[in-house]
Design an enzyme around this catalytic site. Structure first.
Site, PDB file in Angstrom:
ATOM      1  N   ASP A   1       0.809  -1.231   0.000  1.00  0.00           N
ATOM      2  CA  ASP A   1       0.000   0.000   0.000  1.00  0.00           C
ATOM      3  C   ASP A   1       0.837   1.275   0.000  1.00  0.00           C
ATOM      4  O   ASP A   1       0.316   2.353   0.331  1.00  0.00           O
ATOM      5  CB  ASP A   1      -0.941   0.011   1.214  1.00  0.00           C
TER       6      ASP A   1
ATOM      7  N   LYS B   1      -0.368   4.668  -1.181  1.00  0.00           N
ATOM      8  CA  LYS B   1      -1.307   5.520  -0.420  1.00  0.00           C
ATOM      9  C   LYS B   1      -0.675   6.838  -0.002  1.00  0.00           C
ATOM     10  O   LYS B   1      -1.393   7.783   0.325  1.00  0.00           O
ATOM     11  CB  LYS B   1      -1.831   4.772   0.811  1.00  0.00           C
TER      12      LYS B   1
END
Ligand code: C2E
Ligand code: SIN
Ligand code: SIN
Ligand code: FE
Ligand code: FE
Length: 406
Positions: A252, A255
């Protein structure tokens, strides 16, 4: 020096093969495991410990013992991070203090001139009897000490405890010099990656160290099961998992490019916000793509594909202008094995952990409800084979969930 090397062609050949191996390992835990394993194999030692220097002390960073941890693999976690001062009171401490190899035949009856004591606390704690020891300093360029490798209880072919030999000493010395360089490299790598993960955590406080650690650990266990079912050799699984653990932890990273207004929104996202949120897959890909490092290529592949779904309803799908797009519209996703295996694994690991955790936009789910979701989505959201792997190693999954917690 030359003479010795010629004399010990057998040793040299072994060293060269292992050296090539260890320099390709990037995860420090997997590296230390491999280093101890090879040293114990050569010397037929019952156990071994790797201490690394931290804040002027030695810290136990890795430990193996065939007898003690035979039936209880988790027992070794008790000794990790134990601190041993660099002084004459222990053999490892004295080895570090003088930066010199120490070899002892019986630690309860020291005849050698080592000018050091034996620290009995480990034996007392475990009812174990340490006898022979070899302790070798780990030094990098400039003679800087980074740690100590200690092997205990060499055995002969009949399993009787004997002293470490001169041949062992030669092998361990050469090996330790080489291993030290690889260990320092892996430490630098880990340190940089932890900083990247910290950056993501600052932006998105739910992406905690524990959460990404769990995802990395679930992922390597799932791959292990998947590859074992196919009869892949252990060595290959180990190498693949070395990269997978870290690459999965970075899933991730994209992000960091999503604005707080969307990333930290307490309620459900609107359609347009979701289009932007979904871009975290592409941003992550852009960060790691086109790298010469296999680890980064794997991180790019996972970042891009971890929200694809087996039945083709995931995102971002196949994109032609991947360097230009600014949001992800409704489009069809990749399907089945079009999705890289690494991403199929991380998809399950990520969703299992996300559903089990409290989010700013939702409460955590009960375990039964999570398992029901996974079961129902076999062949829909998830690769059916990965779901089977998940349930066949569910005990391990549960252990990780309980141990690596916030
Ligand atoms: P995340 O919170 O780490 O969630 C990862 C994935 O777990 C989600 O991917 C989804 O597949 C699954 N998941 C998480 N919570 C739920 C849930 O309550 N129900 C179901 N059925 N699945 C769930 P997805 O949907 O692509 O979301 C990716 C990321 O986008 C999420 O990561 C989160 O950061 C954000 N996000 C998704 N939906 C919302 C939302 O409604 N509000 C906010 N503020 N963020 C959201
Ligand atoms: C680590 O390997 O970095 C610790 C996480 C774990 O395996 O539980
Ligand atoms: C692999 O064997 O590494 C990938 C095959 C697959 O995607 O199932
Ligand atoms: Fe994600
Ligand atoms: Fe996540």
């Amino acid at each position: 020096m030359n003479k010795k090397i010629v004399m010990d062609k057998e040793i040299l050949d072994k060293l060269l093969t292992i050296s090539e191996n260890i320099h390709n390992i990037s995860d420090i835990d997997i590296l230390l495991d491999k280093v101890l394993f090879e040293l114990r194999k050569f010397t037929n030692a019952e156990g071994g410990t790797i201490f690394l220097v931290e804040d002027g002390n030695l810290k136990i960073r890795y430990i193996q013992n065939e007898i003690l941890f035979k039936n209880d693999a988790s027992a070794k976690y008790k000794y990790l991070d134990k601190i041993i001062p660099i002084n004459k009171e222990s053999i490892a401490g004295a080895c570090a203090l003088n930066s010199k190899i120490i070899m002892i035949t019986d630690v309860y009856n020291i005849k050698e001139d080592c000018n050091c004591g034996f620290n009995k606390s480990f034996d007392e704690m475990t009812n174990y009897r340490t006898k022979s020891i070899i302790a070798v300093p780990l030094k990098i360029t400039g003679n800087k000490l980074i740690g100590v490798i200690q092997l205990i209880n060499a055995r002969n072919a009949n399993g009787k405890i004997i002293s470490f030999s001169e041949k062992d000493k030669l092998f361990v010395t050469y090996f330790a010099n080489d291993a030290a360089v690889a260990i320092e490299k892996a430490q630098n790598m880990r340190s940089m990656i932890l900083k990247m993960l910290k950056m993501v955590e600052y932006r998105d406080p739910k992406e905690t160290g524990a959460h990404v650690n769990r995802i990395g650990t679930y992922a390597i266990e799932l791959y292990h099961e998947w590859a074992k079912n196919r009869g892949f050799p252990v060595e290959l699984i180990r190498r693949f998992n070395d990269k997978l653990k870290i690459a999965a932890m970075l899933h991730d990273t994209g992000k960091i490019a999503i604005s707080d207004r969307i990333l930290k929104k307490p309620g459900p996202l609107k359609k347009n916000e979701l289009k932007i949120m979904k871009m975290h897959t592409v941003y992550g890909y852009r960060i790691f793509k086109n790298s010469d490092y296999e680890l980064e290529s794997m991180a790019a592949e996972i970042a891009l594909n971890h929200h694809e779904r087996w039945d083709g309803t995931g995102y971002p799908g196949i994109i032609e202008d991947i360097d230009k797009i600014e949001f992800i519209d409704n489009r069809s996703g990749k399907k089945g094995t079009q999705i890289p295996l690494t991403a199929r694994i991380v998809a399950l690991a990520d969703v299992y952990d996300a559903l089990s955790s409290k989010r700013i936009y939702k409460e955590s789910w009960e375990e039964d409800r999570v398992l029901e979701y996974i079961r129902q989505n076999k062949g829909k959201h998830f690769d059916p084979e990965i779901v089977d792997c998940f349930f066949s190693i569910y005990d391990t999954i549960k252990e990780i969930k309980n141990k690596v917690c916030e």
